[in-house]
Design a protein around this motif. Sequence first.
Motif, PDB file in Angstrom:
ATOM      1  N   UNK A   1     -33.066 -10.765  -2.225  1.00 13.84           N
ATOM      2  CA  UNK A   1     -33.622  -9.638  -2.980  1.00 13.84           C
ATOM      3  C   UNK A   1     -34.325  -8.715  -1.989  1.00 13.84           C
ATOM      4  N   UNK A   2     -33.953  -7.492  -2.389  1.00 14.81           N
ATOM      5  CA  UNK A   2     -34.571  -6.187  -1.930  1.00 14.81           C
ATOM      6  C   UNK A   2     -35.704  -5.834  -2.348  1.00 14.81           C
ATOM      7  N   UNK A   8     -41.845   3.835  -5.263  1.00 15.02           N
ATOM      8  CA  UNK A   8     -41.804   3.203  -6.595  1.00 15.02           C
ATOM      9  C   UNK A   8     -42.925   2.344  -6.963  1.00 15.02           C
ATOM     10  N   UNK A   9     -43.229   1.552  -5.829  1.00 15.73           N
ATOM     11  CA  UNK A   9     -44.352   0.487  -6.354  1.00 15.73           C
ATOM     12  C   UNK A   9     -45.585   1.180  -6.527  1.00 15.73           C
ATOM     13  N   UNK A 303     -41.272  -8.358 -11.577  1.00 13.28           N
ATOM     14  CA  UNK A 303     -41.597  -9.370 -11.169  1.00 13.28           C
ATOM     15  C   UNK A 303     -41.572  -9.770  -9.858  1.00 13.28           C
ATOM     16  N   UNK A 304     -42.622 -10.675  -9.346  1.00 16.13           N
ATOM     17  CA  UNK A 304     -42.784 -10.646  -7.888  1.00 16.13           C
ATOM     18  C   UNK A 304     -42.431 -12.295  -7.358  1.00 16.13           C
ATOM     19  N   UNK A 329     -39.665  -8.004  -5.010  1.00 19.67           N
ATOM     20  CA  UNK A 329     -39.966  -7.478  -6.492  1.00 19.67           C
ATOM     21  C   UNK A 329     -39.056  -7.121  -6.982  1.00 19.67           C
ATOM     22  N   UNK A 330     -39.075  -7.323  -8.302  1.00 25.09           N
ATOM     23  CA  UNK A 330     -37.867  -6.812  -8.978  1.00 25.09           C
ATOM     24  C   UNK A 330     -38.236  -5.780 -10.236  1.00 25.09           C
ATOM     25  N   UNK A 331     -37.664  -4.857 -10.870  1.00 29.87           N
ATOM     26  CA  UNK A 331     -37.655  -4.079 -11.882  1.00 29.87           C
ATOM     27  C   UNK A 331     -36.874  -4.115 -12.882  1.00 29.87           C
ATOM     28  N   UNK A 332     -37.051  -4.501 -14.171  1.00 28.88           N
ATOM     29  CA  UNK A 332     -36.050  -4.783 -15.139  1.00 28.88           C
ATOM     30  C   UNK A 332     -36.408  -3.982 -16.292  1.00 28.88           C
TER      31      UNK A 332
END
Length: 454
Positions: A1-2, A8-9, A303-304, A329-332
Amino acid sequence: MTALSPRPLSLLLLLALTGCALPGGAPPPAPPLAEQWRNPAGGHAELDRQWWQGFGSPALNALIERALAGAPELRIAAERIAQAEAQLAASGASLFPSLNASGDTSRSWSDPGVGERSSLGLSLGYELDLWGKNRAARLAADANVRASRYDYESARLSLTSAVATTWFQWLASRERLGIGEANLRLAEDNLAIVEAKYRHGASALSEVHRQRSAVLSQRASLGPLREQASQARSALAVLLGESPQQFELADAGLMQLQLPAVAAGLPAELLARRPDLASAEAALLAADANLAAARAALLPGVSLTGSGGLASDALLSLADPSRSLSLGASLSQVLFDGGRLRAQVRLNEARRRELAESYRQAALTALKEVEDALGNQALYREQESQQRAIVAEARETLRLTELRYREGAKELLALIDAQRTLFSAEDQLASLRQSRLDAALGLYKALGGGWRAG
């Protein structure tokens, strides 16, 4: 996962600062409240949580204690509290990270040889509650717990008032049955007089048949009263959680019960005295929180994740392991779902408006119930006073008519009419006494039964 880049954070953190506050719900829509009741409030005694003791009956006190200990209705309400508390615990878990462990070991055979591998890993996941969705779900669950507790109090009040009402019905049926049996004995005594006069030629055979008809009619009226008493006894057994076939009641006097005089207070105080209104208010708070959660679901989710582990080229062993560690971390964001999430928002908005109107309706109904109970108390008190005077006059009329008939006056029809009048008057007095007791009970219930929000 990148992993997310710093820019962005930072943007996500900025959005969190502006969007994490939960929207507050509007206060319950209480109706306009008058300064006092239209019907004058009766007594001055404060309403106690054990209100049934105001009737001064140890038998009633014992029945209600048995009902509170064994009634299925209360046990059902208690289990609903347990369900709501479990739901609260489940919803609160979403505010914490999830931690999972995994391990495996394997051996494989292939050309040119045998391969072995063992691994042990931990993974951590956490959804950032940027918009308060998870907190809103927990607030909704907490409000549902409170509503279930208020519903328990409502069920308790409903049960105790039902026990008292049913017991009053049983007492009234027994009282009316006793009045009917006394009147039957009176009619039989008068029949003996008529038959004696007929044997001595002082009355006609038609008078004998007329009085026998009166006796038979009086006797036939006792059957329905016995059945009413039996059905009230069976209903009382069910309320107490006991078998109707083995349930017995000690006789008690309807007319000897005390009639408590309770202070109704002010209309403005009523909204804080009724557990059903508190439950409706809690349901409205839960609807506010569910609406906030539905709106938050329209916004992006972050989500982390983190994971680490050990791996070794050995079977059932982690000797000389290799180590791994990853963070991400992911952004959805939902781009298209056919309008499902927005429909959910509209659904929760409509649900919130429905519950607001339900609260308002419940408040208006509560105000009406108190007003009606106060009016009934005054009405039945006056009617019982008048009925006592009617009974006294009917009893004296029968005494004089019976005396004249014994002395030879040909007034059998007047005697029969006087008997019926007295029976009807005494029966009506017993019914009015029950109505007065029910009116006092209705006021207790309408005022919330002494409940106060904790």
